[in-house]
Write a protein that holds these residues in place. Structure first.
Motif, PDB file in Angstrom:
ATOM      1  N   ARG A  73      57.836  -3.484  19.371  1.00 26.88           N
ATOM      2  CA  ARG A  73      56.196  -3.541  19.290  1.00 26.88           C
ATOM      3  C   ARG A  73      56.030  -2.716  17.790  1.00 26.88           C
ATOM      4  O   ARG A  73      57.074  -2.272  17.124  1.00 26.88           O
ATOM      5  N   ARG A  74      54.787  -2.865  17.401  1.00 26.53           N
ATOM      6  CA  ARG A  74      54.389  -2.326  16.060  1.00 26.53           C
ATOM      7  C   ARG A  74      53.733  -0.895  16.448  1.00 26.53           C
ATOM      8  O   ARG A  74      53.127  -0.631  17.394  1.00 26.53           O
ATOM      9  N   ALA A  75      53.918   0.149  15.443  1.00 28.93           N
ATOM     10  CA  ALA A  75      53.502   1.500  15.564  1.00 28.93           C
ATOM     11  C   ALA A  75      52.357   1.576  14.879  1.00 28.93           C
ATOM     12  O   ALA A  75      52.193   1.173  13.732  1.00 28.93           O
ATOM     13  N   HIS A  76      51.277   2.421  15.723  1.00 28.10           N
ATOM     14  CA  HIS A  76      49.961   2.233  14.778  1.00 28.10           C
ATOM     15  C   HIS A  76      49.517   3.740  14.670  1.00 28.10           C
ATOM     16  O   HIS A  76      49.069   4.009  13.581  1.00 28.10           O
ATOM     17  N   GLN A  77      49.318   4.391  15.672  1.00 30.12           N
ATOM     18  CA  GLN A  77      48.658   5.807  15.689  1.00 30.12           C
ATOM     19  C   GLN A  77      49.326   6.834  16.123  1.00 30.12           C
ATOM     20  O   GLN A  77      49.957   6.516  17.164  1.00 30.12           O
ATOM     21  N   VAL A  78      49.246   8.066  15.749  1.00 33.23           N
ATOM     22  CA  VAL A  78      50.021   9.403  16.147  1.00 33.23           C
ATOM     23  C   VAL A  78      48.967  10.082  16.739  1.00 33.23           C
ATOM     24  O   VAL A  78      48.000  10.748  15.944  1.00 33.23           O
ATOM     25  N   ARG A  79      49.453  10.829  17.899  1.00 33.24           N
ATOM     26  CA  ARG A  79      48.595  12.034  18.196  1.00 33.24           C
ATOM     27  C   ARG A  79      49.772  13.247  18.590  1.00 33.24           C
ATOM     28  O   ARG A  79      50.786  12.966  19.113  1.00 33.24           O
ATOM     29  N   LEU A  80      49.418  14.322  18.191  1.00 31.60           N
ATOM     30  CA  LEU A  80      50.361  15.424  18.473  1.00 31.60           C
ATOM     31  C   LEU A  80      49.989  16.358  19.650  1.00 31.60           C
ATOM     32  O   LEU A  80      48.845  16.668  19.668  1.00 31.60           O
ATOM     33  N   GLN A  81      51.024  16.935  20.255  1.00 30.86           N
ATOM     34  CA  GLN A  81      50.972  17.764  21.482  1.00 30.86           C
ATOM     35  C   GLN A  81      50.218  18.892  20.996  1.00 30.86           C
ATOM     36  O   GLN A  81      50.405  19.617  20.160  1.00 30.86           O
ATOM     37  N   GLY A  82      49.109  19.429  22.049  1.00 30.49           N
ATOM     38  CA  GLY A  82      48.297  20.374  21.573  1.00 30.49           C
ATOM     39  C   GLY A  82      47.289  20.277  20.263  1.00 30.49           C
ATOM     40  O   GLY A  82      46.496  21.289  20.095  1.00 30.49           O
ATOM     41  N   GLY A  83      47.263  19.101  19.904  1.00 25.21           N
ATOM     42  CA  GLY A  83      45.862  18.967  18.761  1.00 25.21           C
ATOM     43  C   GLY A  83      46.844  18.612  17.530  1.00 25.21           C
ATOM     44  O   GLY A  83      47.796  19.015  17.130  1.00 25.21           O
ATOM     45  N   ASP A  84      45.795  18.208  16.670  1.00 27.80           N
ATOM     46  CA  ASP A  84      46.342  17.923  15.251  1.00 27.80           C
ATOM     47  C   ASP A  84      44.961  17.838  14.512  1.00 27.80           C
ATOM     48  O   ASP A  84      43.843  18.225  14.862  1.00 27.80           O
ATOM     49  N   ALA A  85      45.240  17.681  13.128  1.00 31.73           N
ATOM     50  CA  ALA A  85      44.071  17.785  11.985  1.00 31.73           C
ATOM     51  C   ALA A  85      42.832  16.747  12.495  1.00 31.73           C
ATOM     52  O   ALA A  85      41.860  17.146  12.007  1.00 31.73           O
ATOM     53  N   SER A  86      43.321  15.523  13.123  1.00 35.11           N
ATOM     54  CA  SER A  86      42.014  14.846  13.209  1.00 35.11           C
ATOM     55  C   SER A  86      41.650  14.789  14.848  1.00 35.11           C
ATOM     56  O   SER A  86      40.894  13.670  15.154  1.00 35.11           O
ATOM     57  N   SER A  87      41.994  15.731  15.677  1.00 31.77           N
ATOM     58  CA  SER A  87      41.588  15.788  17.064  1.00 31.77           C
ATOM     59  C   SER A  87      40.614  16.509  17.421  1.00 31.77           C
ATOM     60  O   SER A  87      39.559  16.203  18.121  1.00 31.77           O
ATOM     61  N   ASP A  88      40.451  17.813  16.676  1.00 26.15           N
ATOM     62  CA  ASP A  88      39.326  18.845  17.105  1.00 26.15           C
ATOM     63  C   ASP A  88      38.417  19.016  16.114  1.00 26.15           C
ATOM     64  O   ASP A  88      38.520  18.809  15.168  1.00 26.15           O
ATOM     65  N   SER A  89      37.315  19.324  16.585  1.00 28.19           N
ATOM     66  CA  SER A  89      36.069  20.030  16.045  1.00 28.19           C
ATOM     67  C   SER A  89      35.969  21.492  16.445  1.00 28.19           C
ATOM     68  O   SER A  89      36.094  21.717  17.696  1.00 28.19           O
ATOM     69  N   TYR A  90      35.574  22.473  15.721  1.00 26.18           N
ATOM     70  CA  TYR A  90      35.733  23.858  16.014  1.00 26.18           C
ATOM     71  C   TYR A  90      34.282  24.556  16.093  1.00 26.18           C
ATOM     72  O   TYR A  90      33.427  24.108  15.312  1.00 26.18           O
ATOM     73  N   CYS A  91      33.972  25.220  17.042  1.00 23.32           N
ATOM     74  CA  CYS A  91      32.627  25.732  17.188  1.00 23.32           C
ATOM     75  C   CYS A  91      32.228  27.119  16.484  1.00 23.32           C
ATOM     76  O   CYS A  91      31.520  27.722  16.304  1.00 23.32           O
ATOM     77  N   TYR A  92      33.360  27.715  16.309  1.00 18.52           N
ATOM     78  CA  TYR A  92      33.267  29.296  15.938  1.00 18.52           C
ATOM     79  C   TYR A  92      34.414  29.421  14.602  1.00 18.52           C
ATOM     80  O   TYR A  92      35.243  28.976  14.567  1.00 18.52           O
ATOM     81  N   ARG A  93      33.923  30.465  13.868  1.00 19.97           N
ATOM     82  CA  ARG A  93      34.637  31.063  12.772  1.00 19.97           C
ATOM     83  C   ARG A  93      35.614  32.100  13.111  1.00 19.97           C
ATOM     84  O   ARG A  93      36.588  32.318  12.483  1.00 19.97           O
TER      85      ARG A  93
END
Length: 469
Positions: free
Chosen positions: A449-469
């Motif tokens: 198979r061909r490899a397309h996208q990666v997700r990291l355990q516990g989240g990564d730089a393009s998984s999450d948006s944050y609500c607080y500083r």
């Protein structure tokens, strides 16, 4: 006592300080549609004897899906919504949703109790997506405060549109409805992401199913008919507020990377190619008063090449376009990564001044002409190039895969694109890119198979948006 998933981070700083990832999830697909696509699990623990190898594998029960982008059912943005059950059996970052870009099915995999052995939990059929939301060809998803936002390229049953966003329940995975209430001039779709605290969603444009499924259509490209606009929306109401045209020569406004700082009002979008000179570019959006503006801040020129070294689609131009197909922004908003799939280069830019980036790192792998080898296999000329790019939460590790989209792979790498994944190390403060010689899953590691996208355990730089500083 309420127990909240420890991978729901209140702030970017908390995410950066959390334990590092031990596993990476990679979607893989069979271009011929004969083998089932699969979810691979890769060991990314540098102290493990299995480091850099595939340690888990889950075949889909169906064929012909072409897995593309995928993501978590829930993430840090859930902390903005007070209505969630955050108890021990409540909302968690647990399920991965795998949309099939060709089949319009969505396969949901449970990563518990054994993260190395994801199990099929549910399949959402194309019919449900069409009947409840009016869409097909699901492309990108983001976990929002109160549901999963799933961008789709096509209208119901694969027709050409308009594309848009389907809203899914992030516990039952039922398709709820189309998210838009007033789309204004928006017709083409690709990515969507937001500034939660500003109640603003941004969406970008690629093309309709007929414009992409058989490869890049030269007549449409030269006719400047692929997407070249950004749309700004009222997030709560699903209402289009403003559309900004980057100019018709800037074809295919793809990946959106908003600032992680919840109070900031800027972000970046990558543009694949300019019909004026085959360059690629990165643009920054920012709010001025009540209006949004978008400015070009990075231009990457095409590289001259012998037409004999080029695929037929590029021979008349005598040059290799960079083809910026993905960008990623570190969680601390300090480094921007730009993948140049055509020239086989990953570029790193210091964006500590968001409006004035400067390049601080570069790494070459593959490329249409260059075919740069991985240091683990110096005699192997690589096809493809850094395509999807994912950055660890602490900003020290960058993971790349090499396949774009089946028909487009075949156009630009007609001798075969292969399959590979690489890890690149960096100093998140000073920059600089160092390809990890120990980490190179490739070829039969991905079982044809061909490899397309990666997700990291516990989240990564393009998984999450944050609500607080």
């Amino acid at each position: 006592m309420t127990i909240t998933d420890p991978t729901f981070y209140r702030s970017p700083a908390e995410a950066i300080a959390a334990p590092r990832e031990q596993l990476a999830y990679v979607v893989t697909f069979d271009r011929a549609g004969v083998l089932p696509d699969a979810l691979a699990v890769v060991d990314v623990d540098e102290n493990s004897a299995a480091y850099g190898t595939v340690v888990g594998w889950a075949d889909l029960p169906t064929t012909g899906n072409e897995l593309h982008h995928f993501g978590w059912n829930a993430c840090s943005s859930a902390l903005m919504h007070e209505g969630h059950d955050m108890g021990e059996d409540g909302l968690q970052r647990r399920f991965l949703l795998l949309p099939g870009l060709r089949s319009s099915r969505i396969h949901v995999y449970d990563t518990q109790p054994d993260p190395r052995s994801p199990r099929l939990h549910k399949t959402v059929e194309a019919k449900e997506l069409a009947e409840r939301a009016g869409y097909s060809r699901p492309h990108t998803l983001h976990c929002g405060p109160d549901g999963v936002f799933l961008t789709c390229l096509g209208g119901a049953d694969g027709n050409d549109g308009p594309g848009g966003i389907a809203l899914l329940d992030h516990t039952t995975f039922d398709v709820l409805r189309a998210w838009e209430t007033d789309r204004g001039p928006q017709y083409l779709a690709y990515d969507a992401w937001w500034h939660l605290n500003q109640n603003t969603l941004i969406s970008s444009e690629w093309g309709t199913p007929s414009m992409i499924e058989d490869g890049l259509v030269p007549e449409l490209l030269l006719g400047q008919e692929y997407g070249h606009r950004l749309h700004f929306w009222d997030l709560a109401e699903g209402r289009n507020l403003q559309t900004v045209d980057l100019g018709p020569q800037h074809q295919m406004t793809l990946e959106l990377r908003p600032s992680h700082d919840p109070e900031a009002t800027w972000g970046y979008v990558g543009v694949v190619v300019s019909t004026a000179d085959l360059s690629a570019s990165v643009w920054r959006w920012h709010r001025e008063g009540t209006e949004w503006q978008v400015d070009e801040i990075i231009t990457i020129p095409a590289e001259p090449a012998d037409p004999a070294d080029l695929p037929p689609a590029l021979q008349p131009f005598g040059a290799v376009p960079p083809l910026v197909t993905d960008i990623d922004l570190s969680v601390d908003d300090q480094m921007l990564y730009v993948s140049c799939w055509g020239t086989g280069e990953l570029k790193q830019f210091d964006v500590s001044d968001p409006a004035s980036p400067h390049e601080v790192g570069s790494a070459h792998l593959g490329g249409i002409v260059r075919r740069a080898a991985h240091p683990a296999a110096p005699s192997e000329r690589l096809a493809g190039g850094p395509q999807m790019v994912e950055v660890s939460r602490d900003g020290r590790r960058i993971y790349v895969t090499n396949s774009l989209y089946g028909a487009w792979d075949d156009q630009f790498y007609p001798d075969g694109v292969g399959a590979w994944m690489a890890k690149i190390d960096t100093d998140p403060a000073a920059g600089g890119l160092d390809i990890d010689q120990r980490f190179f899953p490739h070829g039969e590691d991905f079982r044809g198979r061909r490899a397309h996208q990666v997700r990291l355990q516990g989240g990564d730089a393009s998984s999450d948006s944050y609500c607080y500083r």
